[in-house]
Design an enzyme around this catalytic site. Structure first.
Site, PDB file in Angstrom:
ATOM      1  N   LYS A  67       0.827  -1.337   0.133  1.00 65.43           N
ATOM      2  CA  LYS A  67       0.011   0.048  -0.129  1.00 65.43           C
ATOM      3  C   LYS A  67       0.835   1.214   0.107  1.00 65.43           C
ATOM      4  CE  LYS A  67      -3.116   3.033   2.522  1.00 65.43           C
ATOM      5  NZ  LYS A  67      -3.609   3.439   3.855  1.00 65.43           N
ATOM      6  N   GLY A 122      -7.914   9.395   9.928  1.00 64.63           N
ATOM      7  CA  GLY A 122      -8.389   9.487  11.463  1.00 64.63           C
ATOM      8  C   GLY A 122      -9.440  10.386  11.581  1.00 64.63           C
ATOM      9  N   ALA A 159      -9.691   5.798   4.415  1.00 59.74           N
ATOM     10  CA  ALA A 159      -9.833   6.934   5.477  1.00 59.74           C
ATOM     11  C   ALA A 159     -10.965   7.512   5.459  1.00 59.74           C
ATOM     12  CB  ALA A 159      -8.596   7.909   4.789  1.00 59.74           C
ATOM     13  N   GLY A 160     -11.261   8.120   6.502  1.00 58.40           N
ATOM     14  CA  GLY A 160     -12.433   8.885   6.860  1.00 58.40           C
ATOM     15  C   GLY A 160     -13.727   8.085   7.342  1.00 58.40           C
ATOM     16  N   ASN A 205      -8.884   2.058  10.073  1.00 57.63           N
ATOM     17  CA  ASN A 205      -8.150   1.683  11.336  1.00 57.63           C
ATOM     18  C   ASN A 205      -8.791   2.398  12.497  1.00 57.63           C
ATOM     19  OD1 ASN A 205      -5.393   0.366  12.288  1.00 57.63           O
ATOM     20  ND2 ASN A 205      -5.687   2.571  13.131  1.00 57.63           N
ATOM     21  N   THR A 206      -8.662   3.583  12.394  1.00 60.09           N
ATOM     22  CA  THR A 206      -8.974   4.545  13.728  1.00 60.09           C
ATOM     23  C   THR A 206     -10.420   4.026  14.073  1.00 60.09           C
ATOM     24  OG1 THR A 206      -7.518   6.038  12.826  1.00 60.09           O
ATOM     25  CG2 THR A 206      -8.939   6.940  14.499  1.00 60.09           C
TER      26      THR A 206
END
Length: 334
Positions: free
Chosen positions: A177, A238, A264-265, A286-287
């Site tokens: 990635k 994040g 993301a987001g 992830n977050t």
């Protein structure tokens, strides 16, 4: 009663001649109905189901026979729905990260609950002062879960390329990635550096899945220089803001010949479902899981959301209308 031994009745608005002395139960069976699944009104009075075999129809009777109907079609079985990237096939469309967890045990439990078959891993220096310190591979087996080395924290093409060269040497990975960030406050991708790194890596035999802006033109250029997957951001890394521009994500999906995954987001399960309903091949997060109050429970929620969103996309959304449209059919109304 007519001379031929019949009587004239009206059933659901239609005139019929039936044998005199016929019970309502016998009439229903002749009409191919299941008595246990119908209700009958005779001359504006409901006939109890328990007496259908006792009440005979008479000349001039008006009967209403009703049952329950639905507005849907028969369900089709859901066949296996895999996706492939760079020649590798996966069942799960959820990719999860391995950062921000309180420990490796919690991380491993969340990965198991998510059903993910791919995890992103950052490439960092070995702790030479304590070579016996626990490592991620002690908890998440790279023989069972595909590791996707990433270039998190890289702000130019050279450092990203260098990082992935080391990753390939360490684990033999060529599916990677790539993310090259523009600046630390927004962690927004620098597309000039990202394009440059993608081209170099592809020429060296890497198969880069590339984090990028939600721009269909930039996405196409990445594909042209060797990206094996396009990974537009839904919102800043994040942030948990959800997908901010569904229009451009959809345009990227429509124009791409390689897999498209929102990266993301995502903050909630509904965000993940939206990504899948837009036609994306998958979602990376992830977050949203690691910073949930219960990361393992959130991982399970994300798994269900991705699966539901994918099914919704495959089923085909109903058309949007400006005015109401009744769910129940008007035909057969009493």
């Amino acid at each position: 009663m007519h001379t031929d031994g019949t009587v004239s009745i009206v059933v659901n608005g239609e005139h019929k001649r039936v044998t005199a002395g016929l019970t309502i139960l016998q009439l229903a069976e002749q009409l191919g109905m299941v008595p246990e699944k119908i209700a009958v009104e005779r001359n504006l009075e409901v006939v109890p189901r328990s007496t259908l075999g006792e009440v005979c129809v008479a000349d001039g009777d008006e009967l209403e026979i009703v049952h329950f109907v639905g507005g849907g079609d028969h369900a089709r079985p859901v066949e296996d729905d895999n996706w492939s990237v760079a020649g590798k096939t996966f069942r799960s469309r959820l990719i999860v990260g391995t950062g921000k967890y309180k420990d490796f045990e919690q991380n491993a439990a969340a990965v198991a609950a998510s059903g993910a078959e791919i995890v992103t891993v950052a490439v960092r220096r070995v702790n030479v002062s304590d070579p016996n310190a626990p490592m991620l591979t002690d908890y998440i087996d790279p023989k069972k879960i595909t590791y996707l080395p990433n270039t998190a924290g890289c702000f130019d093409a050279e450092s990203a390329i260098r990082t992935l060269r080391l990753a390939r040497e360490a684990g033999g990975w060529d599916l990677v990635k790539l993310e090259v960030l523009g600046e630390a406050r927004t962690l927004y991708p620098d597309m000039v550096e990202t394009l440059r790194a993608t081209e170099v890596l592809a020429k060296e035999g890497f198969k880069p899945m590339v984090y990028c802006v939600d721009d269909p033109i930039a996405a196409k250029r990445l594909e042209d220089v060797g990206a094996v997957a396009i990974m537009p951001l839904g919102a800043p890394i994040g942030s948990g803001l959800g997908i901010q521009n569904q229009v451009t994500i959809r345009l990227i999906v429509e124009g791409a010949k390689v897999p498209v995954l929102v990266d993301a987001g995502v903050g909630s399960a509904s965000d993940a479902a939206v990504a899948m309903e837009l036609g994306c091949d998958g979602v990376l997060m992830n977050t949203a899981i690691a910073e949930a109050k219960d990361p393992v429970m959130m991982a399970a929620a994300m798994k269900a959301a991705v699966e539901a969103g994918r099914l919704s996309y495959r089923a085909g959304r109903m058309a949007k209308r400006r005015y109401a449209d009744p769910s129940s059919p008007l035909a057969g109304l009493i």
